[in-house]
Write a protein that holds these residues in place. Structure first.
Motif, mmCIF file in Angstrom:
data_model
loop_
_atom_site.group_PDB
_atom_site.id
_atom_site.type_symbol
_atom_site.label_atom_id
_atom_site.label_comp_id
_atom_site.label_asym_id
_atom_site.label_seq_id
_atom_site.Cartn_x
_atom_site.Cartn_y
_atom_site.Cartn_z
ATOM 1 N N ASP A 1 0.843 -1.199 0.000
ATOM 2 C CA ASP A 1 0.000 0.000 0.000
ATOM 3 C C ASP A 1 0.876 1.246 0.000
ATOM 4 O O ASP A 1 1.649 1.470 0.931
ATOM 5 C CB ASP A 1 -0.909 -0.003 1.235
ATOM 6 C CG ASP A 1 -1.883 1.165 1.262
ATOM 7 O OD1 ASP A 1 -1.961 1.892 0.253
ATOM 8 O OD2 ASP A 1 -2.559 1.343 2.291
ATOM 9 N N ALA B 1 -1.166 1.004 -6.570
ATOM 10 C CA ALA B 1 -0.894 0.778 -5.146
ATOM 11 C C ALA B 1 -1.260 1.992 -4.296
ATOM 12 O O ALA B 1 -1.041 1.972 -3.080
ATOM 13 C CB ALA B 1 0.575 0.425 -4.941
ATOM 14 N N GLY B 2 -1.794 3.041 -4.915
ATOM 15 C CA GLY B 2 -2.292 4.186 -4.166
ATOM 16 C C GLY B 2 -1.369 5.373 -4.047
ATOM 17 O O GLY B 2 -1.689 6.339 -3.344
ATOM 18 N N THR C 1 -0.456 4.346 -0.329
ATOM 19 C CA THR C 1 -1.311 5.493 -0.034
ATOM 20 C C THR C 1 -0.554 6.513 0.808
ATOM 21 O O THR C 1 0.098 6.160 1.799
ATOM 22 C CB THR C 1 -2.575 5.046 0.731
ATOM 23 O OG1 THR C 1 -3.276 4.080 -0.057
ATOM 24 C CG2 THR C 1 -3.481 6.234 1.007
#
Length: 325
Positions: free
Chosen positions: A26, A52-53, A28
């Motif tokens: 992730d 994957a943000g 993000t």
């Protein structure tokens, strides 16, 4: 301490794709810059980070081409940068800092291969200037944001082509010696590997780790300067004119496979506390026994020599007038 140039058992390999190596990761809240991330393996690298943000910023010399290629990802930021123009690099860095405080991943992906002799406005040979010096200046200018990320990674695209030429510290720009496109390319790609060694030695104490990668042989715009004879010698296409895909045999990959090692170096948890290494097939490449070794998936000792890397760093500072802030 320095990371051993030896495989660590990544679980991935030559056939792995960027989407596979980033699965479950992730990004993000992470900021990512990919130079030239609008074609070939650069575009696939951007797709993986975006999925994957991450907040991805793509630098482009051809803004219209970049906008068309990235239309499917409208939240990816596209900003102008020409690696052959120092003022363009500085201007991009200024714009970056006006929007962002931290940079978690920098992928120095853009480049040129085996081009005819051309020079930038300073008189520097274009392959060395674009592939190495431009990215050196960019990395130095973005350094404060990398440090503030507290765990940033810098990935530089090298190539097995590094075997074609060492660094000529007396004449890096072919002012006295005869110019050969492939020798110039080899010098530039060796510089990319050595840059990662020097950058990592400087950055590890501040949480910035650096890697260089050989992506494999991939059909992209990078081959635009090659003659048909050269293309035939590289064996990139089959008799029907289609790109050969044989990652484990002749190191010929799809763009998705070609992007995998860059993405793995930028995101793999296995590489926490690791850096300054040359990677191939989503793995740290083995150190070859000598500079005469021809194994495609290893690295010759001279290409990651820390003394040579330090010498190149000093030369790069002198040629660009840029130092780490």
């Amino acid at each position: 301490m320095a990371t051993p140039q030896a495989p660590i058992g990544s679980g991935f390999g030559a056939t792995s794709t960027a989407a596979e190596v980033i699965k479950g990761i992730d990004l993000t809240g992470k900021n990512v810059v990919v130079t030239g991330g609008y074609s070939g393996i650069g575009l696939e690298t951007v797709r993986a980070f975006h999925a994957a943000g991450a907040k991805v910023i793509v630098t482009a010399r051809d803004m219209e081409k970049a906008k068309a290629a990235l239309r499917e990802m409208p939240d990816v930021l596209i900003d102008y940068l020409d690696l052959l123009h120092p003022a363009s690099i500085d201007a991009f860095a200024d714009r970056f800092f006006s929007q962002f405080d931290k940079l978690h991943i920098l992928v120095n992906n853009a480049g040129v291969m085996a081009a005819p002799l051309t020079r930038d406005e300073r008189g520097y040979e274009s392959q060395f200037a674009a592939n190495h010096l431009g990215h050196f200046q960019l990395t130095c200018r973005l350094w404060p944001a990398l440090v503030r990320a507290e765990g940033a990674r810098v990935v530089s695209l090298s190539s097995y082509g590094y075997i074609r030429g060492g660094i000529d510290f007396h004449d890096p720009h072919f002012k006295q010696r005869e110019y050969h496109p492939w020798v110039a390319y080899g010098q530039a790609k060796r510089a990319n590997a050595l840059f990662a060694v020097a950058l990592d030695s400087i950055g590890m104490s501040q949480g910035v780790r650096a890697f260089s990668v050989h992506p494999g042989g991939i059909v992209t715009d990078l081959q635009r300067h090659l003659s048909q004879t050269e293309l035939d010698a590289l064996k990139l296409f089959d008799k029907a004119g289609k790109p050969i895909i044989d990652p484990e045999g002749v190191d010929r990959k799809s763009p998705q496979q070609g992007a995998a090692t860059s993405v793995w170096c930028a995101t793999s948890p296995l590489l926490e506390g690791v850096g300054g290494v040359y990677c191939v097939n989503c793995e740290i490449a083995p150190l070859l026994p000598s500079d005469e070794s021809t194994e495609r998936f290893g690295i010759r000792p001279s290409a990651i020599d820390p003394v040579t890397a330090g010498r190149l760093w000093q030369l790069s500072e002198q040629l660009t007038g840029t130092v780490l802030d």
